[in-house]
Design an enzyme around this catalytic site. Sequence first.
Site, PDB file in Angstrom:
ATOM      1  N   CYS B 103       4.969   7.143   7.170  1.00 55.20           N
ATOM      2  CA  CYS B 103       4.037   8.011   6.463  1.00 55.20           C
ATOM      3  C   CYS B 103       3.413   9.015   7.431  1.00 55.20           C
ATOM      4  CB  CYS B 103       2.987   7.157   5.739  1.00 55.20           C
ATOM      5  SG  CYS B 103       2.094   8.075   4.483  1.00 55.20           S
ATOM      6  N   HIS B 234       6.367   2.886   2.731  1.00 57.04           N
ATOM      7  CA  HIS B 234       5.719   1.900   3.603  1.00 57.04           C
ATOM      8  C   HIS B 234       6.403   0.536   3.564  1.00 57.04           C
ATOM      9  CE1 HIS B 234       1.934   4.046   4.672  1.00 57.04           C
ATOM     10  NE2 HIS B 234       2.123   4.673   3.519  1.00 57.04           N
ATOM     11  N   GLU B 236       5.902  -1.825   5.617  1.00 54.60           N
ATOM     12  CA  GLU B 236       4.936  -2.849   6.048  1.00 54.60           C
ATOM     13  C   GLU B 236       4.035  -3.307   4.902  1.00 54.60           C
ATOM     14  OE1 GLU B 236       4.551   0.285   6.387  1.00 54.60           O
ATOM     15  OE2 GLU B 236       2.443   0.874   6.454  1.00 54.60           O
TER      16      GLU B 236
END
Lengths: 774, 271
Positions: B103, B234, B236
């Site tokens: 990002c 994302h 994560e």
Amino acid sequence: MAKKALSVKRDVPFPLYDVDLLSASDEDLKRVSSEMSLGLSLDEMKVITDYFRKEGRNPTDVELESLGQAWSEHCCYKSSKNILKEFVFSVKHPDVLSRGDAGVMSFDDDHGYALRIESHNHPSAIEPYGGAATGIGGIIRDIVCMGAQPVGLGDPLCFGPLDRKGELPPGTKHPKYLLSGAVSGIRDYGNRIGVPTITGGFFFDERYTTNCLVNVSALGIVRKDELTNNFAGGPGETMILIGGRTGRDGIHGVTFASADLTSTSDEDSRGAVQLGDPITKEPIIHACLEVNHLGLITGMKDLGGGGLSCVVGEMALSAGECGADVDLDKVPLKEPGLAPWEIWVSESQERMMVTCKPENTEKILEVFSLWDVLATPVAVTTDVPRTRVYWKGTKILDMDTEFLTGGPAYNRPYVNPEVSCKDKETFPKIPSAGEVIPEMLSDLNIASKEWAIRQFDFEVRGATALGPMVGKLNAAGPGDASIVMPVPGSFRGLAAVMGCNPWFTEADPYNGTMSSVEEALRGLVAVGARPDAITNCLNFGNPEKPDRLGVFREAVRGLGDICKALEIPIPSGNVSLYNEGSVGEGVLPTPMIMATGIIEDTRKAVSADFKEPGNRIYLVGKTKDEMGASLLFRKYGGSGGAVPASDPMVFKRISEKLLTAMGKKLIRSCHDCSDGGLAVAVAEMCLSGRVGARIDVPKGAQENVWLYSESNTRWIAEVSKSAAAEFERIMGSDAEVIGETGGDALTVAGSSIPVSSLYESWSRPLWDIMGGTA
Amino acid sequence: MKAEDVKVCVIRIEGTNCEDEMYQAFRMVGASPELVHLKQLAGKAPDHAKRNLEDYDILAFPGGFSAGDYVRAGAIFAARIKSDIGPQLRKFVESEKPVLGVCNGFQTLVELGLLPAFEGVMSETPTAALSTNDSGRFECRPTYLRNDNRGNCIFTSEIKKGKISMFPLAHAEGKLLSADPRFLEKLEENDQVVFRYVGPGGAKAVYPWNPNGSPSDIAGICNPAGNVLGMMPHPERVMTRYTHQDWTSCKGPEEGDGMAVFRSVMKKLTK
């Protein structure tokens, strides 16, 4: 300012005035209060005069300004605290770890969670972007100063109708402009500080046109052994001012918030609206949590309403009869030339105060320096219970700390409101379910808020298990509570949801407020979370009007009664009065409730979207003839009728059973019945899961009451046929089969509505008004 | 190298705000991550807090709004990195140590010239940009991503080519543009395309499945050497299935789709 006749400029090289109260007439006292914008009544001015008579001198302008802040409704709850004491403060609970700037509840063996909600209504009516953004900033500081890492935000907003036509009252901004500004403010601040916006609510009504409501809430997680105090550890400590510089923005914010908005508030009070700066705030969060984690501080508090003038005294007083000596020259300023009183009361954003033992000062400054955050020792605590402020060597304020921060408390006159009842009910003429249901789904109070929700990062921190929308990816429907998993590596979930029904509360403040609380708690149970606590922001009108205060009083009584009965603590709360608007009509009485719950294993959470065809649909709980203030009546012109009441014991019994069934994974989907009743709840489950349903109105039921009544303590549950027997055994007579999932349409009461058109009806309206597409 | 010996530098400044979940993601695959402020790498910290970039095995740029992103996203962070630790960073990348940017981290890598880096490891000036979404709005959405890398990227070695994963995203500027007329061809030739947005079932992505209008539906690219990955979505945020937005309505493994990105790089380093 009242400088001419009553104020005498002191012979010092900066603006400092002695204000002659001791020889002032009543008229003079009123004039001082009004010309200095103190917002103090004549009686309050007299109490202050008596105080200074005992001190044997006149006050300085700094001292009067300080009292104006501390004694404002916003800071000292003078109209509400006796009522809150009578009905609410007696709700005690062993899991409350703190009732500080935010409430803190036990989360697991090692952690607590912090929760708070508050209003930022008046600033947002003037400047919605800044008002909403600084609202987020303020609520985050309240969480951080408990030592907690913020893990979630909520933003319930109330505006006038977005498609409002015709002339606006003077000084009023169009609801569409206000909504757009508030959503942008929340987005740009919340997203930048990296805290997920997980819950909220939108309420639209003409009664919010001249006085919108912008409430903000936050949740945080804190290790129990790192829970902070909001006050100093004792005398001889250093007070370090953290964060942003102090300027003229945000002068008189609290006195502005403690009076009715007027047609000229925009021009008069623009300076009361502060500017937010999330990129100063974000490192402040890191650094404050780090100095707390390292055990370097004794207390932490945010600078909100009243700025330094409130925080210094409060941190010293709660330390046990301490006082503070403040060196105002040390305060970092945005610009030169501020008068000392302006520095003392400014509400410039992004500021915190920490207290520490003097030997830790350097280590604390080192941490803040790494983050390039300003940190400046500005005061020391003393063992004299007085607040003393110095500016260029001159003492400009010297007052008893308790007198300064205490503030008055009133039992203002009130009249009890008349409540809506069945005797005076007129049931409106309504079209078929095939027309009513899509109409209701398109009502802005029901329709999709996706336009706003997707502008908020609801997944940052990577811990959001259930977000504000559930169901098909990129075509999701409305959820109930959201769930975050705030402790890495643990599936224990913290659920949060808003509940409020201002229309019920207007028609019947006692039952309406109980219903608002119950609605929030039902949202928790719907996802499988056990209700744990609530926090509330009570947005009401001018307490000096007896009818408004009567409504407030009944609402608080309802709040206390349901929480006592359910043993649900209220570890924090906020009151926002004077929401009258420029035409003095008053907002709908709005008890905004955020409820929090705990789900031991988030992997067992249940969402509201129908999962597959061929499952049984159950109505859990009983529908009653309670049509008062329902969406149906509001939409089709009904009047009167009983407002739904809540029976806490029934709620407790049924929610325990539902949670048991969820723990055994017997429930495929579950949704709370609230606005629009059973019909809207089922329609929402269809459109979010893209699964149709057949609903059979029970024999003998009054069809339109059964479909649209908004009775409390009801949920819709989807259960597979193989789990039905066990589900029914657990629920007993508290659940009945009302239909089955399947097909491409919702078939009910002789109508059949395709699921795709349910979705269209629900998803389009806000996009159509605000622009853009899903 | 054992997994716990893999030291990960999760770099941060004010406004990077996804570092906690990036840290946790590396923890979940057994590595030893550390949150490190740029000033600690630049010698602008007390002695006990000073760190050397070369002591780390992986460098991760988390998402967020570094320095507020009040100018082009990632530009201020990149400028500060270049001036503070430019040579060390170049050396880190030259030695083919893995670098991940998610990002705002991706935006920063592009601003640094570490991506697409057609020539050398780090271009003097940025040669691409992550431009404003076509919708003009911040978009917080789930996306389906197809792994289109042919084996070059160190972060997707454990993900089968053509596999579709679900990663969420949240950004206002994610449309990958370049003035280079052969930009897309070069990316393809060098096997630098890593993730493409696709629709349900792998169909061509149209809005909102391509949420920003990125040409050729590109969501993530690596450098020619394959050790630097930048991506808008994302990984994560989806380390377990319980943060997949639709986990309550579909079946799937306990592991979230994002885990494979972190397992891939660890596999290379712990071989």
